[in-house]
Design an enzyme around this catalytic site. Sequence first.
Site, PDB file in Angstrom:
ATOM      1  N   LEU A  65       0.828  -1.208   0.000  1.00  0.00           N
ATOM      2  CA  LEU A  65       0.000   0.000   0.000  1.00  0.00           C
ATOM      3  C   LEU A  65       0.863   1.259   0.000  1.00  0.00           C
ATOM      4  O   LEU A  65       2.054   1.193   0.296  1.00  0.00           O
ATOM      5  CB  LEU A  65      -0.908  -0.010   1.243  1.00  0.00           C
ATOM      6  N   PRO A  66       0.255   2.424  -0.294  1.00  0.00           N
ATOM      7  CA  PRO A  66       1.073   3.633  -0.432  1.00  0.00           C
ATOM      8  C   PRO A  66       1.814   4.056   0.842  1.00  0.00           C
ATOM      9  O   PRO A  66       3.016   4.299   0.796  1.00  0.00           O
ATOM     10  CB  PRO A  66       0.044   4.700  -0.851  1.00  0.00           C
ATOM     11  N   LYS A 171      15.391   0.486   4.171  1.00  0.00           N
ATOM     12  CA  LYS A 171      14.751   1.002   2.954  1.00  0.00           C
ATOM     13  C   LYS A 171      14.909   2.525   2.837  1.00  0.00           C
ATOM     14  O   LYS A 171      15.223   3.043   1.764  1.00  0.00           O
ATOM     15  CB  LYS A 171      13.264   0.601   2.968  1.00  0.00           C
TER      16      LYS A 171
HETATM   17  P1  NAD Z   1       0.469   2.471  -6.244  1.00  0.00           P
HETATM   18  O1  NAD Z   1      -0.154   3.746  -5.823  1.00  0.00           O
HETATM   19  O2  NAD Z   1       0.675   2.176  -7.683  1.00  0.00           O
HETATM   20  O3  NAD Z   1      -0.367   1.222  -5.630  1.00  0.00           O
HETATM   21  C1  NAD Z   1      -0.976   1.227  -4.360  1.00  0.00           C
HETATM   22  C2  NAD Z   1      -2.263   0.427  -4.492  1.00  0.00           C
HETATM   23  O4  NAD Z   1      -2.844   0.265  -3.191  1.00  0.00           O
HETATM   24  C3  NAD Z   1      -3.324   1.122  -5.352  1.00  0.00           C
HETATM   25  O5  NAD Z   1      -3.736   0.229  -6.391  1.00  0.00           O
HETATM   26  C4  NAD Z   1      -4.464   1.417  -4.372  1.00  0.00           C
HETATM   27  O6  NAD Z   1      -5.747   1.317  -4.956  1.00  0.00           O
HETATM   28  C5  NAD Z   1      -4.251   0.330  -3.343  1.00  0.00           C
HETATM   29  N1  NAD Z   1      -4.843   0.616  -2.035  1.00  0.00           N
HETATM   30  C6  NAD Z   1      -4.704   1.704  -1.254  1.00  0.00           C
HETATM   31  N2  NAD Z   1      -5.388   1.556  -0.098  1.00  0.00           N
HETATM   32  C7  NAD Z   1      -5.967   0.323  -0.151  1.00  0.00           C
HETATM   33  C8  NAD Z   1      -6.800  -0.426   0.716  1.00  0.00           C
HETATM   34  N3  NAD Z   1      -7.187   0.051   1.918  1.00  0.00           N
HETATM   35  N4  NAD Z   1      -7.216  -1.653   0.328  1.00  0.00           N
HETATM   36  C9  NAD Z   1      -6.843  -2.158  -0.873  1.00  0.00           C
HETATM   37  N5  NAD Z   1      -6.053  -1.503  -1.752  1.00  0.00           N
HETATM   38  C10 NAD Z   1      -5.614  -0.273  -1.389  1.00  0.00           C
HETATM   39  O7  NAD Z   1       1.865   2.395  -5.448  1.00  0.00           O
HETATM   40  P2  NAD Z   1       3.132   1.468  -5.782  1.00  0.00           P
HETATM   41  O8  NAD Z   1       4.041   2.192  -6.695  1.00  0.00           O
HETATM   42  O9  NAD Z   1       2.655   0.090  -6.091  1.00  0.00           O
HETATM   43  O10 NAD Z   1       3.850   1.479  -4.338  1.00  0.00           O
HETATM   44  C11 NAD Z   1       3.352   0.726  -3.241  1.00  0.00           C
HETATM   45  C12 NAD Z   1       4.361   0.821  -2.104  1.00  0.00           C
HETATM   46  O11 NAD Z   1       5.628   0.328  -2.567  1.00  0.00           O
HETATM   47  C13 NAD Z   1       4.610   2.253  -1.610  1.00  0.00           C
HETATM   48  O12 NAD Z   1       4.760   2.228  -0.208  1.00  0.00           O
HETATM   49  C14 NAD Z   1       5.907   2.640  -2.302  1.00  0.00           C
HETATM   50  O13 NAD Z   1       6.620   3.612  -1.561  1.00  0.00           O
HETATM   51  C15 NAD Z   1       6.622   1.310  -2.355  1.00  0.00           C
HETATM   52  N6  NAD Z   1       7.609   1.152  -3.456  1.00  0.00           N
HETATM   53  C16 NAD Z   1       7.315   1.547  -4.723  1.00  0.00           C
HETATM   54  C17 NAD Z   1       8.264   1.375  -5.738  1.00  0.00           C
HETATM   55  C18 NAD Z   1       7.992   1.794  -7.164  1.00  0.00           C
HETATM   56  O14 NAD Z   1       8.942   1.802  -7.971  1.00  0.00           O
HETATM   57  N7  NAD Z   1       6.756   2.098  -7.536  1.00  0.00           N
HETATM   58  C19 NAD Z   1       9.506   0.802  -5.448  1.00  0.00           C
HETATM   59  C20 NAD Z   1       9.758   0.373  -4.149  1.00  0.00           C
HETATM   60  C21 NAD Z   1       8.796   0.561  -3.151  1.00  0.00           C
END
Ligand code: NAD
Length: 296
Positions: A65-66, A171
Amino acid sequence: MANVAFIGLGNMGGPMASNLLKAGHKVAVFDLFPQAVATLVAEGATTADTVAGTVTDAEFIVSMLPAGKHVEGLFLGDDGLINHIKAGALVIDSSTIDKTTVVKVATALSDKGINFIDAPVSGGVGGAQAGTLSFMVGGSASDFNTAKPVLDNMGKNIFHAGDHGAGQVAKVCNNMLLAILMSGTSEALQLGMDNGLDPKVLSEIMLQSSGRNWTLEVYNPCPGVMENVPSSNDYNGGFMTDLMAKDLGLAMDTAVQSQSATPMGTLARSLFALHAGKGNGAKDFSSIIKMFEKAK
Ligand code: NAD
């Protein structure tokens, strides 16, 4: 093979869940966006009307999740998953969040006999798709060993960083360094271009010289230098500037708590906050190079 529930099917979670399916696990998925769920169901996942319905049989619950508020809300909020996950199951939270929330959620779940590890990742969307992520795990050695076979299906390097929250500290250290490297690479490339150099040639020179770093190797911020990276796709996809700004805020909080000096990280946090504030929050973080471009 295990019963896994996967919650949060965004840029990262979608391909990670897909890799668990490919490895033969039974995966139940949930996201607030129906389209994200439909994509995984088409690949063989199951789902339920409510998020609670996806976790009742699960031995492993992976969340992606975010931010911390989403993780706390999911597990400890109104009718949170703490009331639906079976005792003995293991929660693997791979979101990048603050250590305080990790410890709060882990402690509350532990009171109900539910195990927890923080397992944030590095490697970006490409790593999530290829199953080559690095996992930085915080939690007990026995939970680490239980999770490892599942994490192996989504990643290549699985590290046990220490107790609850240690994965998140590792991280934010890594991402603070990444933000500094991306800003530095951007300003060096722009300096070269301002002085007539071709960014492709300059990138090749720096790649074979002492300025070599991950951003030059696989994530060049300058459009047209590299294929299949966000800079060559108008900075769409990848790792959002908003999420990098969030991670830098987490790094600053961590530094305040330990009274650590982070002058480069502090500057990087301000740069990414400024960039996000100018309307670039949803763009990939490599778009920071635009901050250095002179007006035409
Ligand atoms: P994103 O915004 O693409 O995905 C997050 C998903 O969570 C969304 O689809 C949203 O609808 C869902 N969501 C939010 N609240 C929810 C709930 N209560 N129930 C169900 N679904 C819910 O974000 P992302 O890029 O996939 O990143 C996710 C995590 O990974 C973040 O913490 C980010 O910092 C970390 N991260 C991202 C990357 C990257 O390159 N994108 C790399 C490493 C770490």
